[in-house]
Design an enzyme around this catalytic site. Structure first.
Site, PDB file in Angstrom:
ATOM      1  N   CYS A  57       0.835  -1.194   0.000  1.00 58.67           N
ATOM      2  CA  CYS A  57       0.000   0.000   0.000  1.00 58.67           C
ATOM      3  C   CYS A  57       0.873   1.248   0.000  1.00 58.67           C
ATOM      4  O   CYS A  57       1.741   1.405   0.864  1.00 58.67           O
ATOM      5  CB  CYS A  57      -0.928   0.000   1.210  1.00 58.67           C
ATOM      6  SG  CYS A  57      -1.938   1.489   1.347  1.00 58.67           S
ATOM      7  N   TYR A  88      -7.460   3.781  -9.573  1.00 62.18           N
ATOM      8  CA  TYR A  88      -7.217   2.872  -8.457  1.00 62.18           C
ATOM      9  C   TYR A  88      -8.105   1.632  -8.567  1.00 62.18           C
ATOM     10  O   TYR A  88      -7.619   0.499  -8.400  1.00 62.18           O
ATOM     11  CB  TYR A  88      -7.487   3.590  -7.132  1.00 62.18           C
ATOM     12  CG  TYR A  88      -7.496   2.668  -5.946  1.00 62.18           C
ATOM     13  CD1 TYR A  88      -6.311   2.141  -5.445  1.00 62.18           C
ATOM     14  CD2 TYR A  88      -8.694   2.306  -5.342  1.00 62.18           C
ATOM     15  CE1 TYR A  88      -6.313   1.280  -4.359  1.00 62.18           C
ATOM     16  CE2 TYR A  88      -8.711   1.451  -4.255  1.00 62.18           C
ATOM     17  CZ  TYR A  88      -7.515   0.937  -3.767  1.00 62.18           C
ATOM     18  OH  TYR A  88      -7.531   0.077  -2.698  1.00 62.18           O
ATOM     19  N   GLU A 100       1.488  -0.493  -6.956  1.00 69.18           N
ATOM     20  CA  GLU A 100       1.421   0.791  -6.270  1.00 69.18           C
ATOM     21  C   GLU A 100       2.843   1.185  -5.887  1.00 69.18           C
ATOM     22  O   GLU A 100       3.548   0.422  -5.212  1.00 69.18           O
ATOM     23  CB  GLU A 100       0.555   0.694  -5.007  1.00 69.18           C
ATOM     24  CG  GLU A 100      -0.915   0.499  -5.283  1.00 69.18           C
ATOM     25  CD  GLU A 100      -1.788   0.660  -4.040  1.00 69.18           C
ATOM     26  OE1 GLU A 100      -1.263   1.137  -3.002  1.00 69.18           O
ATOM     27  OE2 GLU A 100      -2.972   0.322  -4.110  1.00 69.18           O
ATOM     28  N   ASP A 135      -2.822  -7.145   2.489  1.00 68.82           N
ATOM     29  CA  ASP A 135      -3.098  -6.595   1.161  1.00 68.82           C
ATOM     30  C   ASP A 135      -2.625  -7.586   0.106  1.00 68.82           C
ATOM     31  O   ASP A 135      -1.423  -7.823  -0.042  1.00 68.82           O
ATOM     32  CB  ASP A 135      -2.379  -5.259   0.972  1.00 68.82           C
ATOM     33  CG  ASP A 135      -2.882  -4.181   1.919  1.00 68.82           C
ATOM     34  OD1 ASP A 135      -4.100  -4.134   2.149  1.00 68.82           O
ATOM     35  OD2 ASP A 135      -2.066  -3.398   2.417  1.00 68.82           O
ATOM     36  N   TYR A 140       0.235  -4.957  -4.965  1.00 66.33           N
ATOM     37  CA  TYR A 140       0.942  -4.864  -3.691  1.00 66.33           C
ATOM     38  C   TYR A 140       2.299  -5.570  -3.708  1.00 66.33           C
ATOM     39  O   TYR A 140       2.895  -5.794  -2.659  1.00 66.33           O
ATOM     40  CB  TYR A 140       0.067  -5.424  -2.563  1.00 66.33           C
ATOM     41  CG  TYR A 140      -1.243  -4.694  -2.433  1.00 66.33           C
ATOM     42  CD1 TYR A 140      -1.282  -3.357  -2.069  1.00 66.33           C
ATOM     43  CD2 TYR A 140      -2.450  -5.328  -2.713  1.00 66.33           C
ATOM     44  CE1 TYR A 140      -2.485  -2.674  -1.959  1.00 66.33           C
ATOM     45  CE2 TYR A 140      -3.656  -4.657  -2.615  1.00 66.33           C
ATOM     46  CZ  TYR A 140      -3.669  -3.334  -2.236  1.00 66.33           C
ATOM     47  OH  TYR A 140      -4.858  -2.658  -2.141  1.00 66.33           O
ATOM     48  N   CYS A 204      -2.137   2.106   7.581  1.00 65.74           N
ATOM     49  CA  CYS A 204      -0.744   1.913   7.173  1.00 65.74           C
ATOM     50  C   CYS A 204      -0.364   0.483   7.483  1.00 65.74           C
ATOM     51  O   CYS A 204      -0.319   0.080   8.643  1.00 65.74           O
ATOM     52  CB  CYS A 204       0.200   2.866   7.890  1.00 65.74           C
ATOM     53  SG  CYS A 204       1.949   2.586   7.479  1.00 65.74           S
ATOM     54  N   CYS A 213      19.305  -4.346   6.849  1.00 61.25           N
ATOM     55  CA  CYS A 213      19.869  -4.426   5.504  1.00 61.25           C
ATOM     56  C   CYS A 213      21.274  -3.822   5.519  1.00 61.25           C
ATOM     57  O   CYS A 213      21.443  -2.646   5.886  1.00 61.25           O
ATOM     58  CB  CYS A 213      18.986  -3.679   4.521  1.00 61.25           C
ATOM     59  SG  CYS A 213      19.579  -3.755   2.810  1.00 61.25           S
TER      60      CYS A 213
END
Length: 217
Positions: A57, A88, A100, A135, A140, A204, A213
Site C-alpha cells: 500500500c 485505483y 502501487e 493486502d 501490492y 498503514c 539491511c
C-alpha cells in the site's frame, strides 16, 4: 469457484490482450505536495535524482519517504503495468499489471540511493510475492524501478545483500522484489497523494522483517 477465480486473477499478472484499455488523459491531481509545498510533477532542480519504490500500500510508504532528510518531493502512482493512466479501482482488479509505487525525488548529496534502499528493504517484507500483509494482489508486490544504470546495479546488489542477511537470520524466505528500469509512471488520484498527512488516522500496513539491511548505513 468464483471467489477462487477472482483471487487467482488478482495475484497473476495479466497478458496484454487481457489488460484493461485505460485512457489517454492522466488522472487529475493537485500541483503541489500537501506537506512540503514542492511541485508534485516538476519541474525539478537539475541536481535531483528520481527513483521508484513499491512496498505494498503506497499510503504508508509515501509518508516513510517524505520524512527522510534529502527527499525533495514524493508522489504516489502506478507503474510496471500495461494499462495507460489506470484508476485505483482498475488496478485492484489485477487487470492493469501495475504496482502501487512511490515516486521519490531526492538530493543525492544529502541522501544516497543506498540509504533509500536500506529504508526500502527494512520497512516492508520483500519476500511475500503478490501481497504485503493483508493486502493481496499484483498491485501490492515489492518492486524497485530505477532511472539510472547505477541505480539498477545498486538495487540488485542490495537485494543480494539483504537476501544473505535474511538467510543468516534463519528466515528461510526468498526475496521476490521486482527490479527493472522504470517505465512510465502514472500519478494516482489526488485523494491518494500524501494520504496519511490528510488522514492522520488512516491505514498503514507497513511491517518489516526485523532484519537489518547491510547497505546504506
Amino acid at each position: 469457484m468464483f471467489l477462487i477465480d477472482m483471487f487467482n486473477k488478482k495475484t497473476v499478472m495479466p497478458t496484454p490482450d487481457a489488460a484493461l484499455p485505460g485512457r489517454a488523459e492522466p488522472l487529475p491531481t493537485s500541483e503541489f505536495h500537501f506537506v512540503n509545498g514542492q511541485p508534485l510533477k516538476g519541474p525539478y532542480p537539475d541536481h535531483l535524482h528520481v527513483a521508484y519504490f513499491g512496498m505494498g500500500c503506497f499510503w504508508g510508504a509515501e509518508r516513510l519517504f517524505w520524512t527522510l532528510p534529502g527527499v525533495w518531493v514524493t508522489a504516489v502512482g502506478y507503474q510496471g503495468g500495461l494499462t495507460p493512466n489506470p484508476t485505483y479501482h482498475e488496478t485492484t482488479t489485477g487487470l492493469t499489471g501495475h504496482a502501487e509505487v512511490v515516486k521519490v525525488v531526492y538530493d543525492p548529496s544529502v541522501v544516497s540511493y543506498e540509504a533509500l534502499l536500506k529504508t526500502f528493504f527494512e520497512q516492508h517484507d520483500p519476500t511475500q510475492g503478490m501481497r504485503q500483509g493483508n493486502d493481496v494482489g499484483t498491485t501490492y508486490r515489492s518492486a524497485l524501478y530505477t532511472t539510472r544504470p547505477e541505480q539498477l546495479e545498486k538495487a540488485k546488489a542490495a537485494r543480494q545483500a539483504f537476501q544473505k542477511a535474511l538467510d543468516d537470520a534463519g528466515r528461510n524466505a526468498k526475496i521476490t522484489t521486482e527490479i527493472a528500469s522504470a517505465e512510465e509512471f502514472y500519478y494516482a488520484e489526488d485523494y491518494h497523494q500524501q494520504y496519511l498527512a490528510k488522514n492522520p488516522g488512516g491505514y498503514c500496513g507497513l511491517k518489516g522483517t526485523g532484519v537489518s539491511c547491510p547497505v546504506g548505513g
